[in-house]
Design a protein around this motif. Structure first.
Motif, PDB file in Angstrom:
ATOM      1  N   UNK A 110       0.811  -1.209   0.000  1.00  0.00           N
ATOM      2  CA  UNK A 110       0.000   0.000   0.000  1.00  0.00           C
ATOM      3  C   UNK A 110       0.854   1.273   0.000  1.00  0.00           C
ATOM      4  N   UNK A 111       1.914   1.275   0.786  1.00  0.00           N
ATOM      5  CA  UNK A 111       2.747   2.482   0.850  1.00  0.00           C
ATOM      6  C   UNK A 111       3.382   2.784  -0.503  1.00  0.00           C
ATOM      7  N   UNK A 112       3.950   1.760  -1.138  1.00  0.00           N
ATOM      8  CA  UNK A 112       4.598   1.961  -2.431  1.00  0.00           C
ATOM      9  C   UNK A 112       3.571   2.340  -3.491  1.00  0.00           C
ATOM     10  N   UNK A 127       6.331  17.112  -1.527  1.00  0.00           N
ATOM     11  CA  UNK A 127       5.773  17.855  -0.392  1.00  0.00           C
ATOM     12  C   UNK A 127       4.286  17.583  -0.251  1.00  0.00           C
ATOM     13  N   UNK A 128       3.596  17.559  -1.391  1.00  0.00           N
ATOM     14  CA  UNK A 128       2.155  17.271  -1.328  1.00  0.00           C
ATOM     15  C   UNK A 128       1.903  15.849  -0.856  1.00  0.00           C
ATOM     16  N   UNK A 129       2.713  14.907  -1.358  1.00  0.00           N
ATOM     17  CA  UNK A 129       2.516  13.506  -0.974  1.00  0.00           C
ATOM     18  C   UNK A 129       2.803  13.322   0.505  1.00  0.00           C
ATOM     19  N   UNK A 130       3.801  14.044   1.000  1.00  0.00           N
ATOM     20  CA  UNK A 130       4.116  13.956   2.430  1.00  0.00           C
ATOM     21  C   UNK A 130       2.945  14.470   3.255  1.00  0.00           C
ATOM     22  N   UNK A 131       2.294  15.533   2.768  1.00  0.00           N
ATOM     23  CA  UNK A 131       1.130  16.065   3.481  1.00  0.00           C
ATOM     24  C   UNK A 131      -0.038  15.077   3.430  1.00  0.00           C
ATOM     25  N   UNK A 132      -0.161  14.357   2.328  1.00  0.00           N
ATOM     26  CA  UNK A 132      -1.268  13.404   2.174  1.00  0.00           C
ATOM     27  C   UNK A 132      -1.065  12.172   3.039  1.00  0.00           C
ATOM     28  N   UNK A 133       0.179  11.670   3.026  1.00  0.00           N
ATOM     29  CA  UNK A 133       0.438  10.388   3.691  1.00  0.00           C
ATOM     30  C   UNK A 133       0.963  10.535   5.104  1.00  0.00           C
ATOM     31  N   UNK A 134       1.520  11.690   5.405  1.00  0.00           N
ATOM     32  CA  UNK A 134       2.142  11.858   6.709  1.00  0.00           C
ATOM     33  C   UNK A 134       3.516  11.221   6.786  1.00  0.00           C
ATOM     34  N   UNK A 135       4.045  10.795   5.667  1.00  0.00           N
ATOM     35  CA  UNK A 135       5.359  10.154   5.641  1.00  0.00           C
ATOM     36  C   UNK A 135       6.445  11.181   5.338  1.00  0.00           C
ATOM     37  N   UNK A 143      10.428   4.512  -1.202  1.00  0.00           N
ATOM     38  CA  UNK A 143       9.284   3.698  -1.639  1.00  0.00           C
ATOM     39  C   UNK A 143       9.062   3.830  -3.140  1.00  0.00           C
ATOM     40  N   UNK A 144       9.215   5.041  -3.645  1.00  0.00           N
ATOM     41  CA  UNK A 144       9.014   5.248  -5.073  1.00  0.00           C
ATOM     42  C   UNK A 144      10.061   4.483  -5.886  1.00  0.00           C
TER      43      UNK A 144
END
Lengths: 162, 142
Positions: A110-112, A127-135, A143-144
């Motif tokens: 799921x994370x990947x 930055x947006x993905x970090x805000x979405x996932x909290x990672x 992961x990418x």
């Protein structure tokens, strides 16, 4: 009326994200509605510190994770692609490859899968993905990278010689 | 340099393989058919109508119960009237009957305790009246 505009502007993004995460068109439609329902209920709390799309993707991700946990508990079968869930006139990509991509995404954890869909398919920034996932961004990059390699291997027969 | 996506050696920031794959995934994204959807905002739940409906139902039930006419007890008034007429016809010919007071008391008690529609009550009333009537007729023939 303002929320209706938000819905019209972002429903495609939310649907595509959820569809890519679940591989199931019916679940994607249902989860899209649920996402906007939750967003509507929480609209007063949205402080616009992030973009609306980021906020909505975060809600969609949580709804999808709940769905995947439930599905994993009760369904051992991979969801079948419903006929018509991909545009029939998509001449740029064949039906077999579409199915292979959908299946390969489902084989990612799921994370990947999340970071790959948001970064590569939806072209979000780290930055947006970090805000979405909290990672953390470092984890997202790792992961990418791993997701890329895994998908490259899974789709090797389709990408070689293109 | 290394590709920022897959970290393989690359002359550019994104290697050729990743660039090709990105195009493939973009095409896949564009091939996804987003179904037509409408969003209906949830309406606030009003429960006042539930309370009003329940009150209306209760009022109707109370009204129906209270307005229901209890049907007259079959037989009791008719039997009593019949015997009163018979006793009135027999009275001029009958001497004073023994136990008259007790018989009248029995009649009054039977009529007072009779429940509407109760066949046993009708039988008590009839028995009380009939006892007096038969005694009156006997004394008339004596």
């Amino acid at each position: 009326m303002q929320f209706q505009l938000l819905f019209e502007e972002h429903r495609a993004l939310v649907y595509r994200f959820v569809y890519a995460m679940t591989g199931d068109a019916d679940a994607a439609a249902e989860l899209t509605q649920e996402t906007f329902f939750r967003a509507f209920k929480a609209r007063e709390a949205f402080e616009a510190r992030s973009a609306a799309s980021t906020w909505l993707c975060g809600i969609a991700r949580n709804a999808t994770l709940n769905h995947l946990r439930t599905r994993g508990r009760f369904m051992a079968v991979e969801p079948q692609e419903r006929a018509g869930s991909d545009r029939a006139d998509a001449a740029l990509i064949g039906g077999e490859l579409r199915g292979a991509i959908r299946a390969a995404l489902q084989r990612l954890d799921v994370d990947k899968r999340t970071v790959f869909i948001l970064k590569v398919i939806e072209e979000k920034s780290y930055e947006e993905i970090a805000a979405i996932t909290g990672s953390a961004i470092a984890k997202l990059k790792t992961d990418l990278h791993r997701a890329r390699l895994q998908l490259r291997e899974a789709l090797r027969g389709y990408t070689e010689g293109r | 340099m290394t590709c920022t996506e897959c970290r393989s050696p690359s002359a550019t920031e994104i290697c050729a393989d990743c660039a090709r794959e990105n195009a493939m995934f973009a095409a896949w994204r564009d091939s996804i058919e987003v179904p037509a959807m409408t969003f209906h905002s949830p309406r606030p739940r009003n429960t006042w109508w539930l309370a009003a409906a329940a009150a209306a139902v209760i009022a109707v039930v109370i009204g129906v119960v209270s307005l229901r006419r209890v049907p007259p007890a079959p037989g009791t008034p008719d039997a009593a009237a019949h015997y009163r007429r018979a006793i009135a016809r027999a009275a001029p010919h009958a001497a004073s009957i023994p136990f008259a007071a007790e018989l009248d008391a029995a009649i009054r008690n039977a009529e007072r305790t009779a429940e509407p529609g109760d066949p046993i009550a009708v039988a008590h009333v009839v028995a009380a009246y009939d006892a007096k009537l038969q005694l009156m007729r006997r004394t008339a023939h004596d």
